[in-house]
Write an enzyme that holds these catalytic residues in place. Structure first.
Site, PDB file in Angstrom:
ATOM      1  N   ARG A   1       1.767   1.855  -3.523  1.00 45.37           N
ATOM      2  CA  ARG A   1       0.626   2.437  -4.255  1.00 45.37           C
ATOM      3  C   ARG A   1       0.427   3.887  -3.851  1.00 45.37           C
ATOM      4  O   ARG A   1       0.157   4.761  -4.701  1.00 45.37           O
ATOM      5  CB  ARG A   1      -0.629   1.613  -3.978  1.00 45.37           C
ATOM      6  CG  ARG A   1      -0.572   0.206  -4.566  1.00 45.37           C
ATOM      7  CD  ARG A   1      -1.796  -0.600  -4.236  1.00 45.37           C
ATOM      8  NE  ARG A   1      -3.018   0.034  -4.743  1.00 45.37           N
ATOM      9  CZ  ARG A   1      -4.243  -0.349  -4.370  1.00 45.37           C
ATOM     10  NH1 ARG A   1      -4.392  -1.329  -3.478  1.00 45.37           N
ATOM     11  NH2 ARG A   1      -5.315   0.254  -4.854  1.00 45.37           N
TER      12      ARG A   1
ATOM     13  N   HIS B   1     -14.780   2.522  -0.943  1.00 46.87           N
ATOM     14  CA  HIS B   1     -13.715   1.566  -0.584  1.00 46.87           C
ATOM     15  C   HIS B   1     -12.601   2.227   0.223  1.00 46.87           C
ATOM     16  O   HIS B   1     -11.476   1.712   0.290  1.00 46.87           O
ATOM     17  CB  HIS B   1     -13.150   0.910  -1.853  1.00 46.87           C
ATOM     18  CG  HIS B   1     -14.148   0.030  -2.541  1.00 46.87           C
ATOM     19  ND1 HIS B   1     -14.049  -0.308  -3.857  1.00 46.87           N
ATOM     20  CD2 HIS B   1     -15.270  -0.566  -2.090  1.00 46.87           C
ATOM     21  CE1 HIS B   1     -15.068  -1.095  -4.194  1.00 46.87           C
ATOM     22  NE2 HIS B   1     -15.830  -1.264  -3.141  1.00 46.87           N
TER      23      HIS B   1
ATOM     24  N   CYS C   1      -7.706  -0.592  17.514  1.00 48.21           N
ATOM     25  CA  CYS C   1      -8.640   0.363  18.140  1.00 48.21           C
ATOM     26  C   CYS C   1      -9.217   1.355  17.132  1.00 48.21           C
ATOM     27  O   CYS C   1     -10.001   2.225  17.515  1.00 48.21           O
ATOM     28  CB  CYS C   1      -7.930   1.102  19.276  1.00 48.21           C
ATOM     29  SG  CYS C   1      -6.696   2.287  18.707  1.00 48.21           S
TER      30      CYS C   1
ATOM     31  N   TYR D   1       0.829  -1.210   0.000  1.00 48.36           N
ATOM     32  CA  TYR D   1       0.000   0.000   0.000  1.00 48.36           C
ATOM     33  C   TYR D   1       0.864   1.261   0.000  1.00 48.36           C
ATOM     34  O   TYR D   1       0.493   2.276  -0.611  1.00 48.36           O
ATOM     35  CB  TYR D   1      -0.981  -0.029   1.175  1.00 48.36           C
ATOM     36  CG  TYR D   1      -2.195  -0.885   0.864  1.00 48.36           C
ATOM     37  CD1 TYR D   1      -2.244  -2.222   1.250  1.00 48.36           C
ATOM     38  CD2 TYR D   1      -3.259  -0.363   0.138  1.00 48.36           C
ATOM     39  CE1 TYR D   1      -3.333  -3.020   0.925  1.00 48.36           C
ATOM     40  CE2 TYR D   1      -4.355  -1.150  -0.190  1.00 48.36           C
ATOM     41  CZ  TYR D   1      -4.384  -2.469   0.207  1.00 48.36           C
ATOM     42  OH  TYR D   1      -5.463  -3.252  -0.144  1.00 48.36           O
TER      43      TYR D   1
ATOM     44  N   CYS E   1      -5.570   2.527  13.192  1.00 45.68           N
ATOM     45  CA  CYS E   1      -5.083   1.380  13.960  1.00 45.68           C
ATOM     46  C   CYS E   1      -5.902   0.146  13.599  1.00 45.68           C
ATOM     47  O   CYS E   1      -7.137   0.224  13.476  1.00 45.68           O
ATOM     48  CB  CYS E   1      -5.213   1.659  15.456  1.00 45.68           C
ATOM     49  SG  CYS E   1      -4.799   0.222  16.456  1.00 45.68           S
TER      50      CYS E   1
ATOM     51  N   ASN F   1     -16.331   3.302 -20.924  1.00 43.91           N
ATOM     52  CA  ASN F   1     -15.354   2.237 -20.739  1.00 43.91           C
ATOM     53  C   ASN F   1     -14.866   1.801 -22.124  1.00 43.91           C
ATOM     54  O   ASN F   1     -15.686   1.637 -23.025  1.00 43.91           O
ATOM     55  CB  ASN F   1     -15.992   1.038 -20.010  1.00 43.91           C
ATOM     56  CG  ASN F   1     -14.952   0.093 -19.425  1.00 43.91           C
ATOM     57  OD1 ASN F   1     -13.993  -0.272 -20.086  1.00 43.91           O
ATOM     58  ND2 ASN F   1     -15.151  -0.305 -18.183  1.00 43.91           N
TER      59      ASN F   1
ATOM     60  N   ALA G   1     -11.683   7.506 -20.316  1.00 42.69           N
ATOM     61  CA  ALA G   1     -12.370   8.567 -19.573  1.00 42.69           C
ATOM     62  C   ALA G   1     -11.766   9.941 -19.829  1.00 42.69           C
ATOM     63  O   ALA G   1     -12.490  10.929 -19.950  1.00 42.69           O
ATOM     64  CB  ALA G   1     -12.320   8.246 -18.086  1.00 42.69           C
TER      65      ALA G   1
ATOM     66  N   ASP H   1      -7.596   6.364  -4.427  1.00 43.52           N
ATOM     67  CA  ASP H   1      -6.700   7.507  -4.657  1.00 43.52           C
ATOM     68  C   ASP H   1      -7.464   8.797  -4.349  1.00 43.52           C
ATOM     69  O   ASP H   1      -8.672   8.766  -4.108  1.00 43.52           O
ATOM     70  CB  ASP H   1      -6.178   7.506  -6.105  1.00 43.52           C
ATOM     71  CG  ASP H   1      -7.277   7.699  -7.151  1.00 43.52           C
ATOM     72  OD1 ASP H   1      -7.354   6.914  -8.106  1.00 43.52           O
ATOM     73  OD2 ASP H   1      -8.079   8.659  -6.997  1.00 43.52           O
TER      74      ASP H   1
HETATM   75  N1  APR Z   1     -10.990   4.996 -19.102  1.00 43.82           N
HETATM   76  C1  APR Z   1     -12.123   4.334 -18.739  1.00 43.82           C
HETATM   77  N2  APR Z   1     -12.132   3.037 -18.355  1.00 43.82           N
HETATM   78  C2  APR Z   1     -10.954   2.379 -18.361  1.00 43.82           C
HETATM   79  C3  APR Z   1      -9.740   2.994 -18.733  1.00 43.82           C
HETATM   80  C4  APR Z   1      -9.802   4.369 -19.118  1.00 43.82           C
HETATM   81  N3  APR Z   1      -8.708   5.046 -19.478  1.00 43.82           N
HETATM   82  N4  APR Z   1      -8.733   2.085 -18.621  1.00 43.82           N
HETATM   83  C5  APR Z   1      -9.315   0.923 -18.183  1.00 43.82           C
HETATM   84  N5  APR Z   1     -10.650   1.105 -18.029  1.00 43.82           N
HETATM   85  C6  APR Z   1     -11.640   0.148 -17.542  1.00 43.82           C
HETATM   86  C7  APR Z   1     -11.316  -1.303 -17.797  1.00 43.82           C
HETATM   87  O1  APR Z   1     -11.781  -1.706 -19.058  1.00 43.82           O
HETATM   88  C8  APR Z   1     -12.072  -1.992 -16.668  1.00 43.82           C
HETATM   89  O2  APR Z   1     -13.405  -2.305 -17.067  1.00 43.82           O
HETATM   90  O3  APR Z   1     -11.693   0.280 -16.154  1.00 43.82           O
HETATM   91  C9  APR Z   1     -12.116  -0.940 -15.564  1.00 43.82           C
HETATM   92  C10 APR Z   1     -11.224  -1.225 -14.361  1.00 43.82           C
HETATM   93  O4  APR Z   1     -11.685  -2.369 -13.760  1.00 43.82           O
HETATM   94  P1  APR Z   1     -11.060  -2.904 -12.376  1.00 43.82           P
HETATM   95  O5  APR Z   1      -9.613  -2.923 -12.450  1.00 43.82           O
HETATM   96  O6  APR Z   1     -11.799  -4.151 -12.088  1.00 43.82           O
HETATM   97  O7  APR Z   1     -11.434  -1.772 -11.332  1.00 43.82           O
HETATM   98  P2  APR Z   1     -12.807  -1.474 -10.565  1.00 43.82           P
HETATM   99  O8  APR Z   1     -13.987  -1.794 -11.378  1.00 43.82           O
HETATM  100  O9  APR Z   1     -12.692  -0.110 -10.031  1.00 43.82           O
HETATM  101  O10 APR Z   1     -12.679  -2.512  -9.351  1.00 43.82           O
HETATM  102  C11 APR Z   1     -13.604  -2.444  -8.340  1.00 43.82           C
HETATM  103  O11 APR Z   1     -12.449  -3.976  -6.996  1.00 43.82           O
HETATM  104  O12 APR Z   1     -10.489  -4.572  -6.756  1.00 43.82           O
HETATM  105  C12 APR Z   1     -11.429  -4.007  -6.079  1.00 43.82           C
HETATM  106  O13 APR Z   1     -11.468  -2.400  -4.382  1.00 43.82           O
HETATM  107  C13 APR Z   1     -11.055  -2.607  -5.680  1.00 43.82           C
HETATM  108  O14 APR Z   1     -12.297  -0.608  -6.059  1.00 43.82           O
HETATM  109  C14 APR Z   1     -11.838  -1.791  -6.652  1.00 43.82           C
HETATM  110  C15 APR Z   1     -12.988  -2.696  -7.012  1.00 43.82           C
END
Ligand code: APR
Length: 280
Positions: free
Chosen positions: A72, A121, A132, A69, A129, A244, A262, A106
């Site tokens: 990240r 999330h 606690c 973490y 902690c 997406n 995006a 983030d």
């Molecule tokens: N613009 C838009 N979408 C995008 C881009 C972009 N530039 N790049 C990738 N993607 C899409 C991918 O196609 C995918 O469908 O973003 C999605 C990311 O998917 P994940 O990695 O599964 O992320 P997310 O959906 O946020 O995961 C949900 O899962 O792992 C846990 O807690 C973690 O919050 C997270 C949750």
């Protein structure tokens, strides 16, 4: 991006008064923050994120999980909001009843101009902690030997030091101890198998239930209960617009699917809705 889909999505956004913007990891991909299902890099290639992001993993090896973490968190510190984040802020500025709900840990929405997104999330910047739950200070990014940070050019990062911090090591790192009870401090994120913060989930469900448009951006819609949020809006008759580059399980409930990144699609969508507004 142009075309009838964008025009239709722009019409829906212009007509909205209580939109919800629901975001996932894809929202921050163009800022250089890897999505959850992107391949891990460096040392972390050996680990499946789903194995690191659990209470059991932290109990078994706190230094491994804390180190991951911290890697990240440092990556996010170096990242900047992208034009997509700014377009979301422009929507919220134009439509004051907009609710931004994010699965991301983030802080790029906040740095991009959305002061208080609903965080389903948790956050990389809210350690506490593990016993606690007392909030804990963020570890400094500077090793003790580095001395005071130099002033810098006002880039949109945090508190000044990190962009000049020597590269910290990647790898296991002992978590700090709680100042109250001495137990290890944990990242302030929701791990697999943990419940979502109830206040955030309630706020998200309420917003989705009352919205007149839901914009879902950059999520694979695979992780529940967060992935239910667009379904709540659709069930109550609100149009859903998806951004997406690839199809997801949400395609079928969407009035419009905008296939693209995006950072490009959202500014184009805001221009389609409000041609006079400059974004990005
Ligand atoms: N613009 C838009 N979408 C995008 C881009 C972009 N530039 N790049 C990738 N993607 C899409 C991918 O196609 C995918 O469908 O973003 C999605 C990311 O998917 P994940 O990695 O599964 O992320 P997310 O959906 O946020 O995961 C949900 O899962 O792992 C846990 O807690 C973690 O919050 C997270 C949750």
């Amino acid at each position: 991006m142009t075309g009838p889909e964008l025009a239709e999505a722009g019409r829906l956004l212009a007509a909205a008064r209580r939109p919800v913007v629901f975001t996932g990891a894809g929202m921050s991909a163009e800022s250089g923050v890897p999505t959850f299902r992107d391949a891990q890099t460096g040392l972390w290639q050996r680990y499946d994120p789903q194995e690191l992001a659990t209470p059991a993993a932290f109990r078994a090896d706190p230094a491994l999980v804390w180190g991951w973490y911290e890697t990240r968190r440092r990556g996010v510190r170096r990242a900047l909001p992208n034009p997509g984040h700014r377009a979301v802020a422009a929507i919220a500025a134009r439509l004051p009843d907009t609710v931004v709900i994010t699965q991301n840990v983030d802080d790029l929405h906040e740095r991009g101009g959305v002061p208080a997104p609903v965080r389903l999330h948790g956050s990389l910047f809210a350690p506490r902690c593990s016993a606690c739950a007392r909030p804990a200070p963020l570890p400094s990014d500077l090793p003790p030997s580095a001395g005071p940070p130099e002033p810098h050019d006002g880039a949109e990062s945090h508190g000044g030091a990190e962009s000049h911090a020597p590269e910290a090591h990647d790898g296991p790192l002992d978590p700090p101890a709680c100042a109250d009870c001495g137990a290890p401090v944990r990242p302030g994120v929701v791990w697999f198998g943990e419940a979502l913060p109830s206040a955030a989930l309630d706020a998200a469900v309420e917003a989705a239930s009352g919205c007149d448009l839901l914009l879902t951006v950059g999520t694979s819609a695979l992780v529940h209960p967060a992935a239910e949020i667009p379904l709540v809006a659709a069930r109550l008759g609100a149009p859903v617009v998806q951004v997406n580059p690839v199809p997801t399980p949400l395609d079928a409930i969407c009035a419009v699917n905008l296939r693209g990144p995006a950072g490009e699609v959202l500014p184009a969508l805001v221009r389609a809705a409000w041609p006079d507004d400059a974004v990005g």
